[in-house]
Motif scaffolding. Structure first.
Motif, mmCIF file in Angstrom:
data_model
loop_
_atom_site.group_PDB
_atom_site.id
_atom_site.type_symbol
_atom_site.label_atom_id
_atom_site.label_comp_id
_atom_site.label_asym_id
_atom_site.label_seq_id
_atom_site.Cartn_x
_atom_site.Cartn_y
_atom_site.Cartn_z
ATOM 1 N N LYS A 1 65.804 51.472 -16.866
ATOM 2 C CA LYS A 1 65.828 52.935 -16.771
ATOM 3 C C LYS A 1 65.918 53.407 -15.328
ATOM 4 O O LYS A 1 65.686 54.583 -15.032
ATOM 5 N N GLY A 2 66.227 52.485 -14.421
ATOM 6 C CA GLY A 2 66.454 52.860 -13.029
ATOM 7 C C GLY A 2 65.197 53.004 -12.196
ATOM 8 O O GLY A 2 65.245 53.563 -11.093
ATOM 9 N N ILE A 3 64.075 52.506 -12.692
ATOM 10 C CA ILE A 3 62.795 52.649 -11.987
ATOM 11 C C ILE A 3 62.385 51.302 -11.394
ATOM 12 O O ILE A 3 62.411 50.274 -12.086
ATOM 13 N N ILE A 4 62.016 51.309 -10.128
ATOM 14 C CA ILE A 4 61.537 50.104 -9.446
ATOM 15 C C ILE A 4 60.009 50.133 -9.447
ATOM 16 O O ILE A 4 59.402 51.086 -8.945
ATOM 17 N N ILE A 5 59.403 49.110 -10.012
ATOM 18 C CA ILE A 5 57.944 48.969 -9.988
ATOM 19 C C ILE A 5 57.649 47.634 -9.325
ATOM 20 O O ILE A 5 58.008 46.576 -9.843
ATOM 21 N N GLN A 6 57.017 47.694 -8.179
ATOM 22 C CA GLN A 6 56.772 46.484 -7.390
ATOM 23 C C GLN A 6 55.293 46.376 -7.038
ATOM 24 O O GLN A 6 54.663 47.370 -6.656
ATOM 25 N N VAL A 7 54.748 45.182 -7.177
ATOM 26 C CA VAL A 7 53.370 44.931 -6.773
ATOM 27 C C VAL A 7 53.381 44.132 -5.470
ATOM 28 O O VAL A 7 54.138 43.172 -5.330
ATOM 29 N N LEU A 8 52.569 44.568 -4.520
ATOM 30 C CA LEU A 8 52.448 43.901 -3.233
ATOM 31 C C LEU A 8 51.118 43.162 -3.181
ATOM 32 O O LEU A 8 50.082 43.704 -3.580
ATOM 33 N N THR A 9 51.150 41.930 -2.674
ATOM 34 C CA THR A 9 49.947 41.093 -2.660
ATOM 35 C C THR A 9 49.637 40.612 -1.241
ATOM 36 O O THR A 9 49.723 39.411 -0.949
ATOM 37 N N PRO A 10 49.256 41.518 -0.349
ATOM 38 C CA PRO A 10 48.948 41.117 1.027
ATOM 39 C C PRO A 10 47.581 40.452 1.124
ATOM 40 O O PRO A 10 46.737 40.597 0.231
ATOM 41 N N TYR A 11 47.388 39.768 2.238
ATOM 42 C CA TYR A 11 46.053 39.241 2.555
ATOM 43 C C TYR A 11 45.372 40.229 3.499
ATOM 44 O O TYR A 11 45.679 41.421 3.468
#
Length: 333
Positions: A219-229
């Motif tokens: 549907k054209g949506i970007i869902i991104q999870v970031l996993t920094p330290y």
């Protein structure tokens, strides 16, 4: 029989080769993104006129607010401390010229979302940054020795992500575009003893984000999870920066290069390297009693000795707490 075994070994070898080839390609992309911007500068602004950032009063949330405003978006800052929000809003308007709205909300409560919904009404929201979170213990600590703030942690680290996503994803779906960045943690990648509550709550965000991307990617949506330290913010008592401890500004600027990288990223090259190094540690070694003892002794000492006491005091955490095995820190509220 010999031919079958030979073919099996060849197949296994090819699979191993392909796995490492994919890892090499991914790592090469990380190196590229560290030095060059992959997306056009107008990309983020094309998502919509407004960006909403939770936990925007300090640290990572504040850094995202400034950076997205510099990229031409108007920003909605949501956090608990009104004075901080107003100060950040005034500085953003003065330095970037973007419009800023502030919403005061305490994410340790679960009755705040109708008010937030009303105040977001009518805005074309193209970006949501779910950043707000709570770290129940800065120093490694056994579960029964952590503060009894389980409900607050669940509301802050889990409920906030679900509710804010629910509020904003609907309009993104109708417009067929949008970007949701969920700021998780490296501790979400596998169970992390002595940070059990925090690790588990960030693992929820990690799994939730990746599942949603599958549902809404078409549907054209970007869902991104970031996993920094570790990032040097009030949440980490302003740990001294180093090669593996970034400032909020450094992390945020590089992490925005990773938009489009995939449904999951550490957010910067050094954290990608660190994550791959930690994955090399056998689970029997990582979960051994010797490792847990090391974390409770040597690692605690490292954290104490590398904390900017002055900064922690300014953030409202008295310096005397730094020698305590238990701390309650709310990130960027």
């Amino acid at each position: 029989m010999g031919q079958v075994l030979e073919q099996l070994f060849i197949l296994v070898g090819l699979l191993v080769f392909l796995v490492y080839l994919v890892k090499c390609v991914r790592f090469s992309k990380c190196i590229f993104l560290h030095f060059w911007r992959a997306l056009p500068r107008s990309f983020l602004k094309s998502m919509g006129q407004w960006a909403v950032i939770t936990g925007a009063g300090d640290g990572v949330g504040k850094a995202y607010s400034f950076e997205l405003a510099r990229q031409g978006l108007n920003v909605v800052l949501i956090s608990r401390t009104l004075d901080k929000l107003q100060a950040v809003a005034a500085e953003i308007e003065r330095t970037t010229g973007s419009s800023v709205k502030v919403i005061q909300a305490d994410f340790t409560k679960d009755d705040i979302y109708e008010d937030i919904k009303e105040k977001l009404e009518g805005l074309e929201i193209g970006i949501l940054v779910n950043n707000v979170g709570m770290l129940p213990n800065f120093l490694p600590s056994l579960f029964l020795n952590t503060p009894d703030a389980i409900e607050n942690l669940i509301h802050c680290n889990i409920t906030s992500v679900v509710k804010m996503t629910q509020l904003i994803l609907k309009s993104m779906e109708s417009r067929q575009k949008g970007l949701i960045l969920n700021i998780s943690s490296g501790t979400a990648l596998f169970p992390w003893p002595l940070y059990s509550l925090y690790s588990a709550s960030k693992a929820f965000m990690h799994t939730f984000s990746k599942a949603l991307q599958v549902e809404y990617k078409a549907k054209g949506i970007i869902i991104q999870v970031l996993t920094p330290y570790a990032i040097s913010t009030s949440m980490t008592n302003y740990l001294k920066t180093s090669m593996i401890i970034k400032t909020a500004d450094e992390f945020v600027k590089e992490s925005l290069n990773y938009v489009g990288f995939g449904d999951e990223a550490c957010g910067c090259l050094v954290y990608e390297i660190l994550a791959n190094f930690i994955r090399l540690i056998p689970s029997w070694a990582f979960y051994s009693s010797a490792m847990q003892k090391f974390l409770l002794t040597r690692y605690c000492e490292y954290l104490k000795n590398n904390t900017n006491v002055r900064g922690a005091g300014q953030a409202g955490a008295p310096p005397t707490l730094l020698s305590s095995p238990v701390l309650l820190l709310e990130k960027d509220q």
